[in-house]
Design a protein around this motif. Sequence first.
Motif, PDB file in Angstrom:
ATOM      1  N   GLN A 167      47.870  33.892  38.369  1.00 28.24           N
ATOM      2  CA  GLN A 167      46.718  33.812  37.478  1.00 28.24           C
ATOM      3  C   GLN A 167      45.519  34.462  38.137  1.00 28.24           C
ATOM      4  O   GLN A 167      44.695  33.806  38.766  1.00 28.24           O
ATOM      5  CB  GLN A 167      46.401  32.348  37.124  1.00 28.24           C
ATOM      6  CG  GLN A 167      45.286  32.189  36.097  1.00 28.24           C
ATOM      7  CD  GLN A 167      45.092  30.755  35.680  1.00 28.24           C
ATOM      8  OE1 GLN A 167      46.005  29.946  35.787  1.00 28.24           O
ATOM      9  NE2 GLN A 167      43.916  30.424  35.194  1.00 28.24           N
ATOM     10  N   ASN A 168      45.431  35.753  37.973  1.00 33.38           N
ATOM     11  CA  ASN A 168      44.294  36.494  38.512  1.00 33.38           C
ATOM     12  C   ASN A 168      43.154  36.433  37.501  1.00 33.38           C
ATOM     13  O   ASN A 168      43.281  36.926  36.391  1.00 33.38           O
ATOM     14  CB  ASN A 168      44.692  37.945  38.774  1.00 33.38           C
ATOM     15  CG  ASN A 168      43.647  38.715  39.526  1.00 33.38           C
ATOM     16  OD1 ASN A 168      42.457  38.557  39.307  1.00 33.38           O
ATOM     17  ND2 ASN A 168      44.101  39.573  40.438  1.00 33.38           N
ATOM     18  N   PRO A 169      42.000  35.831  37.870  1.00 34.56           N
ATOM     19  CA  PRO A 169      40.898  35.714  36.904  1.00 34.56           C
ATOM     20  C   PRO A 169      40.211  37.023  36.587  1.00 34.56           C
ATOM     21  O   PRO A 169      39.397  37.095  35.676  1.00 34.56           O
ATOM     22  CB  PRO A 169      39.940  34.730  37.586  1.00 34.56           C
ATOM     23  CG  PRO A 169      40.228  34.856  39.030  1.00 34.56           C
ATOM     24  CD  PRO A 169      41.687  35.177  39.148  1.00 34.56           C
ATOM     25  N   GLY A 170      40.525  38.072  37.354  1.00 33.20           N
ATOM     26  CA  GLY A 170      39.986  39.386  37.039  1.00 33.20           C
ATOM     27  C   GLY A 170      38.613  39.675  37.583  1.00 33.20           C
ATOM     28  O   GLY A 170      38.036  40.724  37.285  1.00 33.20           O
ATOM     29  N   SER A 171      38.051  38.792  38.391  1.00 31.76           N
ATOM     30  CA  SER A 171      36.696  38.997  38.902  1.00 31.76           C
ATOM     31  C   SER A 171      36.674  39.825  40.175  1.00 31.76           C
ATOM     32  O   SER A 171      35.636  40.355  40.550  1.00 31.76           O
ATOM     33  CB  SER A 171      36.037  37.645  39.178  1.00 31.76           C
ATOM     34  OG  SER A 171      36.759  36.932  40.180  1.00 31.76           O
ATOM     35  N   GLY A 172      37.804  39.924  40.856  1.00 32.37           N
ATOM     36  CA  GLY A 172      37.846  40.646  42.114  1.00 32.37           C
ATOM     37  C   GLY A 172      37.402  39.823  43.298  1.00 32.37           C
ATOM     38  O   GLY A 172      37.419  40.297  44.435  1.00 32.37           O
TER      39      GLY A 172
END
Length: 953
Positions: free
Chosen positions: A323-328
């Motif tokens: 689950q990568n939140p995509g914020s980096g």
Amino acid sequence: MAVSGGQKFFHSLILLFLCIGIYTVRFDTEEDKCVMTYMYEYPQYAKVPLDPNIESAFSKYNLYLYGEGQYFERVKNLQLHGVPVLYIPGHGGSYKQARSIGSVLLWKNIHKPGVNHFNVFTVDLNGELVGFYGGTLEAQTHFLHFCIQKILSLYTADPRPRSVAVVAHSMGGIIARGVFTLPHFDPRSISTIIMLATPNLSPVINVDKYIAEYYEKVNCYWLVHAAGLKDVSIVSIGGGPRDYQVPQAITRLPLNSSKNTYSTLATAVPKVHVSTEHQTIVWCNQLVLVTARFLVDMLSTDTKQLTSDVTKRTRLMNYHFRQNPGSGVIPKSDSPRKVRLSPTYHWSEVDEYFWSFDKDAAGQGTYFTFSIDKLVETNSPNFVSRTDSKREKWIIACKMDKGSKCTEGFDLSGQAFSTPKYRIIHLDLVELKEQGFTQIIYPMTKSSPTKVLDVNSLSDLEKITTVPVPHVFSNLWTWNKGYLFDITDDTSASRFYYQIKLDGFQNIYQAFKLTVHGSFETQHLRVQVPWDDGQTIYAENSVVASLHSIPMNMNQSVVLHVYSDSSDPLSLEVKVDFFQVLGGIIRNLGVSLPVYVLANVVQTFMFQLNQVQAGKPCYAIIDAVEVTSKPYKVQPFMSMLKAVYFKPTFAAIWAVSMLPRPDMIILEQDNQQWFNFAPLFLFLFATELFAVIRVILTLVMLLVSPILFRLYKLPYVGSLKDSSMVKFILHSLVLAVCTSKCSSFAFLYMFIASFLNVCFLKKTALLNPAKKPPLPEKQSDEAQPSDLEVKDGEPQDGSEGNAEPTGATGDKQSDVDGSKVEESKKERPITNEPDRTSPEEDCFSVNCILLHLWLWLFLFSLPSLGVLIINFRAEMKLPRDPLILQATIASLLFIIQSMFPGYDGIKTSKLRLLSWFKFPIMVLMVVFSSHSLHRAPWFILAYLGLHTVTQII
């Protein structure tokens, strides 16, 4: 016995289904979207010298260090001070496959000051085919142990690494786990294992006893010693539908209950979302980059080596692979981080349940807030939001006191997940309220690059729409059209999220094409499997959904999430994808087909021998199959065994008997691939596969038998063939030599000798047809069929009649000169008698079905033959032959059968009661060998042994 038109149509239909299933597995998959990984400079490999004793003991194997350009020139003398990573190739793999992950890792940190770089090692395992030959698995495991010790010994300067990270492909992952079973191995030597398309639960083809034993040892060790191995982090990534070599179901780890292990598919990995082929997964750039980021992020700032903090590794594993939140930004803890709120921002409360961000309303800085209390009180606690923003803190929760504003909040961005287009978060407001939170906050400015920010707050009734999935055969009465369901309502034009529960979608054999209609805009779909995050699928507008594994007694259903870019009414079309249904059966259970083909062979074999023992003429194989090869002889026993197996009393009896678990229980409990009617489908498919094999053998016989018959007419050849002593000496010498080299050579010789014998018998049978009885006189209407029977021992043909179960065959008869007797078609009454057969024809029929048993013995030994051929230059003999004992027994039986070629002994045998054991043996073969194929040769030998004993006693 003529095959009716209905039977021909049925067999053709089943054969068509089998071909469709095979085609679907191999070709009917999504487009290959993987991007090739290219090297920055020319890849080079420096051989790492090992201890002379080790090199002598494992002369076929080597250890290399990967490098490129100037870096390779610096490290080829093995003066290292980086972070060791070891690549292990799999079945038939090359050590040069390490160049993809090696090149990316090398250039990740090589120019970053203060950050350690990676040293990528790779093992050369001689490209051995360990996927279906396990004789060298133990040797590879021991060599891997020495390699790890050598790698760690190369680092002499601090900070010295205490462990290596392993990236393993295919069977290399099993070897990586297997090294922990060695008595002197230090489990702290490996901290992380990343497995690519590794069959963890069981071998792809369980045809070798050494592979079966190795898997059982490794999986049992990891289950028993799970507590002691809690510091080892493992990620298993399957290729998805495009990987037709390793089914997705068996790439799962048998230890998913542990927090430091995770099993998934490439289609579900964030920032990957593509399916890969078995070899492609090694160089698929999307996955290589995610793997490299994971390893880089595990570097400790203190030790400059991979972190020893298991909690941090687990958090990173979830971030990159689940689950990568995509914020980096990688979260430093599982709890939300505190955020300081700006006092200059304007606060704007939103009272809408369906809201979309408007830049003009943001101004220089605005906090758009949603009251958690109000939404919960109005029964809208299901909060869904999406954005295309790349900013780190895009959604915040705070605890506001009455009459005041929040000065700090908690960042919830880490709970979001990324899709190919959006970052999406699902929140339960009731749970947040219980934690004391009062507001959901979105910080926005007019100059923000955010284009999309939507919020839906739904009630429980609005949240879920239940759609019943159609029956798997529903396409037959809908003319291949799907079922349409409206999924939108008139609540608001700003609603973008719909959750559809696919009621009844919880069987391994189901496959549906799900299509969202109603707009020219894109509909983003996410198929969620509640019991397995790794089966999540992302798609646009349309998706084919199928299940790869299902736990026993599962009562949950698959959920479809729709994130629409349109406010238009939407409808969902659910259509059974029958091609994928057939493909799923072949993909998950196709390896069981050989045993079900054997079940067909054995049923026919039993019928033929019963005919001989009863003194009745044998049917041709095609007729015998139609009469006796029936799925209802297998399916009921499988169903009854499954029904009683889990009963306490029966389970206790089974445990006392020391019998292994039935294979269908293994497939259902461990692999989670079984369904109740699997034996029926497998038997029907196997029947057609048996027919294809018969056709191929028949065509070859037609070509070989005339040549062979002429050869036997040559001087001395025929006399040598008929000499029992010559056959005994020849077979004994050849089989002794063949068995000493490889059991497959012995099985091949026995098959070829049997095949040549059948070819000769075929020509002999054609030259010695049975004499047909004269036509009976015209009978009155009151005549009974018994009046027309030919009495035993009649001198005109010397054969015996037999009541055939399904009708008469051969309406046209031939006289001694072969001329047609057309009147017989009109005057012969229809009876239940079969055509008469000569002893030569009987001998040919029985030997022909016997040939199939020898054929399957050879086919089960083919992996060993392949391994020997590949390594023929290095080794003239198979190091560990898994079928040596079976080959020895089969050789003795073959020699005895060649000494007693006739079947008169079977008719008068004192052991005819042994035939009663043949049917139970067939049932046991299906029960214990449908997955564990390495047991099947023993059952074949049991039939050959019974046949041989009744021949001579």
